[in-house]
Design a protein around this motif. Structure first.
Motif, short mmCIF file in Angstrom:
data_model
loop_
_atom_site.label_atom_id
_atom_site.label_comp_id
_atom_site.label_asym_id
_atom_site.label_seq_id
_atom_site.Cartn_x
_atom_site.Cartn_y
_atom_site.Cartn_z
N LEU A 1 0.83 -1.20 0.00
CA LEU A 1 0.00 0.00 0.00
C LEU A 1 0.87 1.25 0.00
N ILE A 2 1.91 1.28 0.83
CA ILE A 2 2.80 2.44 0.90
C ILE A 2 3.51 2.66 -0.42
N ALA A 3 3.93 1.58 -1.06
CA ALA A 3 4.62 1.70 -2.34
C ALA A 3 3.72 2.33 -3.40
N VAL A 4 2.46 1.92 -3.43
CA VAL A 4 1.52 2.49 -4.40
C VAL A 4 1.24 3.96 -4.07
N MET A 5 1.12 4.28 -2.79
CA MET A 5 0.90 5.68 -2.40
C MET A 5 2.06 6.56 -2.84
N GLU A 6 3.28 6.06 -2.67
CA GLU A 6 4.45 6.83 -3.11
C GLU A 6 4.41 7.06 -4.62
N SER A 7 4.01 6.02 -5.36
CA SER A 7 3.94 6.17 -6.81
C SER A 7 2.87 7.17 -7.23
N ARG A 8 1.87 7.40 -6.37
CA ARG A 8 0.82 8.37 -6.68
C ARG A 8 1.19 9.78 -6.24
N GLY A 9 2.39 9.94 -5.67
CA GLY A 9 2.89 11.27 -5.35
C GLY A 9 2.46 11.81 -4.00
N ILE A 10 2.07 10.96 -3.07
CA ILE A 10 1.74 11.44 -1.73
C ILE A 10 3.00 11.99 -1.07
N ARG A 11 2.88 13.10 -0.35
CA ARG A 11 4.03 13.76 0.25
C ARG A 11 4.79 12.83 1.19
N GLN A 12 6.11 13.02 1.20
CA GLN A 12 6.97 12.13 2.00
C GLN A 12 6.67 12.23 3.48
N GLU A 13 6.33 13.42 3.97
CA GLU A 13 6.06 13.55 5.40
C GLU A 13 4.81 12.79 5.82
N ILE A 14 3.84 12.66 4.89
CA ILE A 14 2.63 11.89 5.21
C ILE A 14 2.96 10.40 5.25
N ILE A 15 3.76 9.93 4.30
CA ILE A 15 4.20 8.54 4.30
C ILE A 15 4.99 8.24 5.58
N ALA A 16 5.91 9.15 5.93
CA ALA A 16 6.73 8.96 7.13
C ALA A 16 5.86 8.94 8.39
N LEU B 1 11.49 -3.66 11.17
CA LEU B 1 12.53 -2.63 11.24
C LEU B 1 13.20 -2.44 9.88
N GLU B 2 13.55 -3.52 9.24
CA GLU B 2 14.24 -3.43 7.96
C GLU B 2 13.32 -2.88 6.86
N GLU B 3 12.02 -3.18 6.96
CA GLU B 3 11.08 -2.62 5.98
C GLU B 3 10.89 -1.12 6.21
N ILE B 4 10.83 -0.70 7.48
CA ILE B 4 10.73 0.74 7.78
C ILE B 4 11.95 1.46 7.24
N ASP B 5 13.12 0.85 7.44
CA ASP B 5 14.35 1.45 6.91
C ASP B 5 14.29 1.57 5.39
N ARG B 6 13.74 0.56 4.72
CA ARG B 6 13.67 0.58 3.26
C ARG B 6 12.67 1.60 2.76
N LEU B 7 11.55 1.77 3.46
CA LEU B 7 10.49 2.66 3.00
C LEU B 7 10.71 4.11 3.43
N LEU B 8 11.44 4.33 4.52
CA LEU B 8 11.58 5.69 5.06
C LEU B 8 12.69 6.42 4.32
N PRO B 9 12.40 7.56 3.72
CA PRO B 9 13.45 8.32 3.02
C PRO B 9 14.50 8.84 4.00
N ILE B 10 15.75 8.92 3.54
CA ILE B 10 16.82 9.51 4.36
C ILE B 10 16.77 11.01 4.13
N GLN B 11 15.96 11.66 4.92
CA GLN B 11 15.71 13.10 4.77
C GLN B 11 15.48 13.71 6.14
N LYS B 12 15.98 14.91 6.35
CA LYS B 12 15.90 15.55 7.66
C LYS B 12 14.48 15.99 7.99
#
Length: 636
Positions: free
Chosen positions: A231-246, A293-304
Motif C-alpha cells: 500500500l505504501i509503495a503504491v501511495m508513493e507512486s501516486r505522489g503522496i508527500r513524503q512527510e505523510i508517508i513517514a 525494522l528493515e522494511e521501515i528502513d527501506r520505505l523511510l526516506p533519508i531526509q531531515k
C-alpha cells in the motif's frame, strides 16, 4: 457495510456435527469432502453451476456406486466458503459482503462457475459486487484487502489485492475536504454530495469538520506487513508527500514494536493501550520485529525532519537489541545524524548491547552519528563561527545547530566520564571531533574532563595533560577559571596557564572600568558646561563612582591574590629547576609554551603599576567632582 442478497429460497441446509445435509426431501446422492467437513448434496445443482464439479461428478459416476464421494482439498476459504457456494447452487438466499466476497470470488474461479454454466453465475455476481460496491467504499476496500491476506495467491491471480490497494491509495491521496465524500465512514456522520451533514437522509446545512491528512493511519495499520508495504509503495507512486508517508510509518512502527512504547511517558499510556497489535498478533516475535525494522528502513526516506528524532533513536535501540542488519543500523544512524541538533541528552545515552560490554554506553555509535552530522554540516556550508567576549556570545541570538550539538556532546561526555571502562583515546576522540569554533566557551568540556579525571585517579601525568589539551584555557569563563585554578586534579602546566589567562582577563576588565569612568567624567563635564547640573544629578554621579570604586577594589584584591599564587609557583618551579640543573624562569616558561612569557614574568610589576595608576585616576575623578560642585553651588 454494504451487502447484496442472492437467491430466493430460504435456508434448506442443516448441520449435524461435522456434516451438512440438504433438507429438500430427496436423499443425497453425492458427498463432498472439504477439509474435516462433509456435505451431503445432490449432483444436479452442483454440476449445473460448476465446470469442475461437472467433471468430478462424471468421474465418480463411472464407478457405479450408490453414493459417490469427491474431495475438494484446495478450495479458497475452506469449508465455510464451500457452504456458501453450495447454497448459491441450490438457489438459497446468500448475502454478499466485503468479508466474504473475496473468498467467494476466488472459489468461483477455482470451481469454474462461469456464465457457460448458467446466467448470472457466481463469478459475475461477485465481480459486479466488488467493482460497484466494495471498491467505491473505503471501509469495504480495507475489509476486502484484509481478507486477501488469507488467500493471497488466489487474490493476486485475480488482481483483487491490487485493485483494493489502488482504491485505498486513491482515496488516501485525495483531499476529502475538497470533494465532500467523507472518509468519516469509520464513525463520523454521513454527508450529502455537497458536503453538508445528513440526518435521516436530510441535509442539515451544517458543514463537517476538516479532515487531517493522517485520517487513514490507524486503518492502514490494521494491515499485515506484506500488504501494508505494498500500500505504501503504491501511495508513493501516486505522489503522496513524503512527510505523510513517514507519519504513517511512524504510527505503524509504534504499534508493532513494543520497545518504542516502553520509553513513552505516562501521558501516552492511553494511546499505547489503544494501539494494541492486531495484524501481527498480540506479541510479535523477534523475527517479525526485525523484519518490520528493515522494511521501515527501506520505505523511510533519508531526509531531515520527516520523523521525530526520538523515534529514530528508538528504532536504532531496537535494531541493536534484535541484531538487525548492519546496513539497517547504519541508515538509522545517518538519519539521526541529519537532525542531531534536535536530539536530547537522554536520546544519546544508549546502553551498550554488545557481548563484550567494553563500556556502559555505546560511545562508538554516538561518534559515528556525530561524524554524519559534521559531514552534512560541511556539505550545507555549516554556520559562521561565533566569537566570545568576556564570556558573552557575540553573533546570532539563536544558537546555531553546530553550537547546539557541541553543547550536547559536552553534556554526553560528562555523563559517560564516570565509566571506568571508558579509555582515554575514545573519550579524547569524541571530544576532539567537535570543531573549535562550535564551542563559544569550553566550560562544558572542562566539566567533562574534570569528571573523567576524578573517576580515573590512576591516570599518568602525560594522559592528564593529553586530556587537558582538548580545552582552550582562553575560552573558560571567570567562574571556570576560578575553579580550575584550585583544582588539584589538573596538571601544573594547565593551572599556570589558567592563572595567567584569568589574571589577563581581570586586568582587561579593570582597564575597561577605568576607561568607562573617564568617559563618564568627561561627558558630565561637557553636559555641565552647556546646561549645568542639579544637586540630584551630582548625587547620582557620586553613587555611581562609589559603586565603581568598590568593584575596582574587589578586582584589585583578586589580582593581588593571583599575583601571590603566581609568585609562590614561580619560586617552587625555580627550586625544581635548580635541582634538575635548570635555574632560569625563561626556560620554564618556554617549557610551558607561553607566547607572552615576558608578561607572565612581570605580572607583579604590571599589577602594582596599574594599582597606582588606578588610585590616581580615582582621586582625579573625586577632585573633578569637587570642582564641579563649587561651580554649581548657589553662592558661586
Amino acid at each position: 457495510m454494504a451487502c447484496m442478497k442472492l437467491g430466493s429460497k430460504t435456508d434448506a441446509f442443516q448441520r449435524q456435527g461435522q456434516a451438512w445435509f440438504c433438507t429438500t426431501g430427496l436423499p443425497s446422492d453425492i458427498v463432498v469432502e472439504v477439509g474435516e467437513m462433509s456435505f451431503h448434496l445432490h449432483k444436479f445443482p452442483l454440476l449445473s453451476r460448476s465446470g469442475v464439479m461437472e467433471r468430478l461428478i462424471a468421474e465418480v459416476s463411472e464407478q457405479e456406486e450408490e453414493k459417490s464421494s469427491i474431495c475438494l482439498p484446495d478450495i479458497p476459504g475452506g469449508a465455510k466458503t464451500f457452504e456458501l457456494v453450495a447454497k448459491f447452487c441450490y438457489g438459497v438466499k446468500l448475502e454478499l459482503t466485503a468479508s466474504n466476497v473475496v473468498y467467494l470470488r476466488c472459489a468461483a474461479k477455482h470451481l469454474e462457475m462461469t456464465e457457460e454454466y448458467g446466467e448470472g453465475n457466481l463469478i459475475t455476481q461477485t465481480e459486479t459486487f466488488l467493482n460497484q460496491v466494495v471498491l467505491r467504499n473505503w471501509k469495504d476496500s480495507l475489509g476486502a484487502l484484509q481478507k486477501c491476506d488469507d488467500i493471497i495467491a488466489f487474490a493476486d491471480e485475480l488482481n483483487i489485492t491490487k485493485r483494493c490497494i489502488e482504491s485505498l491509495a486513491m482515496k488516501a491521496s485525495t483531499d476529502p475536504n475538497l470533494f465532500g465524500w467523507p472518509i468519516m465512514e469509520h464513525g463520523g456522520p454521513m454527508q450529502s454530495p455537497g458536503g453538508s451533514v445528513l440526518w435521516n437522509g436530510i441535509s442539515t446545512g451544517a458543514r463537517p469538520k476538516n479532515t487531517s491528512s493522517d485520517w487513514w493511519y490507524e486503518d492502514a495499520s490494521t494491515l499485515s506487513l506484506r500488504l501494508y508495504k505494498r500500500l505504501i509503495a503504491v501511495m508513493e507512486s501516486r505522489g503522496i508527500r513524503q512527510e505523510i508517508i513517514a507519519g504513517s510509518l511512524t504510527f505503524y512502527g509504534k504499534k508493532y514494536l513494543p520497545g518504542l512504547n516502553r520509553r513513552q511517558g505516562a501521558n501516552d499510556s492511553n494511546s499505547s493501550a489503544r494501539l494494541a497489535p492486531l495484524a501481527l498478533g498480540a506479541s510479535p516475535s523477534e523475527e517479525e520485529q526485525k523484519l518490520l525494522l528493515e522494511e521501515i528502513d527501506r520505505l523511510l526516506p533519508i531526509q531531515k525532519g520527516l520523523v521525530p528524532t526520538k523515534f529514530l533513536f528508538g528504532l536504532l535501540r531496537i535494531a541493536m537489541i534484535l541484531r538487525a542488519s548492519p546496513s539497517c543500523m547504519s541508515n538509522f544512524e545517518k538519519r539521526i545524524g541529519l537532525q542531531l541538533d534536535q536530539a536530547t541528552l537522554d536520546d544519546l545515552l544508549m546502553p551498550n548491547f554488545s557481548y563484550s560490554m567494553e563500556t556502559l554506553y555505546n560511545v562508538d555509535c554516538v561518534q559515528r552519528i556525530l561524524e554524519h552530522f559534521l559531514s552534512m554540516d560541511q556539505i550545507t556550508g555549516g554556520a559562521s563561527p561565533c566569537s566570545v567576549d568576556d564570556g558573552q556570545i557575540i553573533g546570532s541570538p539563536s544558537l546555531t545547530p553546530i553550537t547546539m550539538v557541541a553543547k550536547l556532546i559536552d553534556g554526553y561526555l560528562a555523563e559517560v566520564a564516570p565509566d571506568i571502562n571508558l579509555k582515554v583515546p575514545k573519550f579524547q576522540a569524541l571530544a576532539a571531533s567537535v570543531p573549535d569554533y562550535a564551542r563559544p566557551l569550553d566550560d562544558g568540556l572542562y566539566r567533562a574532563i574534570d569528571i573523567y579525571l576524578k573517576s580515573h585517579p590512576w591516570l599518568s601525568e602525560s594522559d592528564r595533560e593529553q586530556l587537558c589539551r582538548l580545552m582552550d584555557c582562553q575560552k573558560l569563563s571567570l567562574e571556570a577559571c576560578t575553579h580550575a585554578a584550585q583544582n588539584e586534579r589538573l596538571p601544573l602546566r594547565i593551572i599556570v596557564q589558567v592563572l595567567f589567562f584569568e589574571q589577563l582577563q581581570l586586568k582587561t576588565s579593570i582597564a575597561g572600568c577605568f576607561l568607562v569612568s573617564d568617559n563618564l567624567d568627561g561627558s558630565r563635564q561637557l553636559r555641565s558646561g552647556f546646561a549645568g547640573s542639579t544637586e540630584g544629578g551630582w548625587a547620582s554621579a557620586v553613587r555611581e563612582n562609589q559603586v565603581l570604586k568598590v568593584g575596582m577594589d574587589n578586582m584589585r584584591m583578586r589580582v593581588s591574590e593571583l599575583e601571590k599564587e603566581c609568585s609562590n609557583m614561580r619560586q617552587e618551579i625555580e627550586k625544581l629547576g635548580r635541582v634538575k640543573g635548570s635555574s632560569t624562569w625563561g626556560n620554564v616558561s618556554k617549557k610551558f609554551g607561553f607566547k607572552l612569557k615576558s608578561q607572565m614574568c612581570s605580572a607583579q610589576e604590571g599589577s602594582v603599576s596599574n594599582h597606582n595608576n588606578g588610585s590616581g585616576k580615582v582621586e582625579k575623578v573625586n577632585d573633578r567632582q569637587g570642582k564641579h560642585k563649587k561651580n554649581s553651588s548657589p553662592d558661586g
